[in-house]
Design an enzyme around this catalytic site. Structure first.
Site, PDB file in Angstrom:
ATOM      1  N   ASP A  12      71.570  27.741   0.869  1.00  9.89           N
ATOM      2  CA  ASP A  12      71.446  27.091   0.612  1.00  9.89           C
ATOM      3  C   ASP A  12      70.254  26.832   1.077  1.00  9.89           C
ATOM      4  OD1 ASP A  12      70.534  24.430  -0.753  1.00  9.89           O
ATOM      5  OD2 ASP A  12      70.912  23.744   0.969  1.00  9.89           O
ATOM      6  N   ASP A  14      67.778  22.973   1.541  1.00 10.93           N
ATOM      7  CA  ASP A  14      67.241  21.906   2.158  1.00 10.93           C
ATOM      8  C   ASP A  14      68.000  21.879   2.590  1.00 10.93           C
ATOM      9  OD1 ASP A  14      64.630  21.485   0.808  1.00 10.93           O
ATOM     10  OD2 ASP A  14      66.484  21.617  -0.870  1.00 10.93           O
TER      11      ASP A  14
END
Length: 232
Positions: A12, A14
């Site tokens: 991922d 963020d």
């Protein structure tokens, strides 16, 4: 966790590689304040990992705000354009990404972000992010029909690795910071390293779906997953 002989890694972005969640909180918090509300971690947890428009609807419904999704996007975009270019890497991110790339481990990013916002975030980190074989943007990609917690973004990302896609899902390791991401990884059948923000209240169900829970990428030990060890 040595039973996992990992061949591919999906990150991922963020709150996992980049410290952007504080920027999201600041910008969305300003919108909430405009209507007399306070942005909180319960709401933030519901938004994390989702596409921008889905996140907007979550917030609008949560506070019953008298605005549209387009209003939300227009307001927040100004703050993102101002603040995202100053995004900093989180501890351990650069070392792990460079280590895996140097040892030929295929790495990619699967994010709920749009490509426009992603490019703002990596303004000062373009060389590092060029090491990923590909990026999947759930907010833009037509092949990602549903965002996290649905598994689409991770399935699409795995399928796009160069050469033969991974034949065994247990060999594809996902790194996530959001409960929605853990749910998505679990639904896709990929083992997941979960690195939640200490402010995040995580349900026992989500904890059980994570393969391992760490406090930082700095705590990850590659050889426990059949990956090359860091040089001492």
């Amino acid at each position: 966790m040595s039973s996992h002989q990992i061949s591919h890694v999906i990150f991922d972005c963020d709150g996992l590689l980049l410290d952007t969640e504080s920027i999201y909180s600041e910008v969305i918090g300003a919108l909430c304040s405009k209507y007399g509300h306070t942005f909180n971690w319960d709401l933030k947890a519901k938004q994390m990992g989702r596409t921008e428009r889905e996140s907007a609807q979550v917030l609008i419904d949560y506070f019953q705000l008298p605005i549209t999704v387009d209003d939300y996007v227009a307001f927040t975009e100004k703050g993102y354009i101002e603040h995202f270019p100053s995004s900093k890497l989180l501890p351990g991110a650069e070392r792990l990404v460079r280590h895996l790339h140097a040892h030929g481990v295929p790495i990619a990013v699967a994010t709920g972000s749009s490509e426009f916002k992603y490019n703002l975030k990596i303004t000062n980190h373009k060389e590092l992010f060029s090491l990923f074989s590909h990026i999947v943007f759930a907010s833009d990609d037509p092949d990602v029909r549903q965002s996290k917690p649905c598994p689409d973004v991770f399935n699409v990302c795995a399928e796009r690795f160069p050469g033969e896609p991974p034949s065994n899902k247990s060999k594809v390791l996902v790194f996530e910071d959001a409960p929605n991401g853990v749910e998505a990884s679990y639904s896709a059948g990929f083992p997941c390293i979960f690195i939640p923000d200490p402010n995040l209240k995580v349900s026992e169900d989500v904890k059980e779906k994570a393969t391992t829970i760490l406090s930082s990428l700095e705590d990850f030990i590659p050889e426990q997953y059949g990956l090359p060890a860091y040089d001492s």
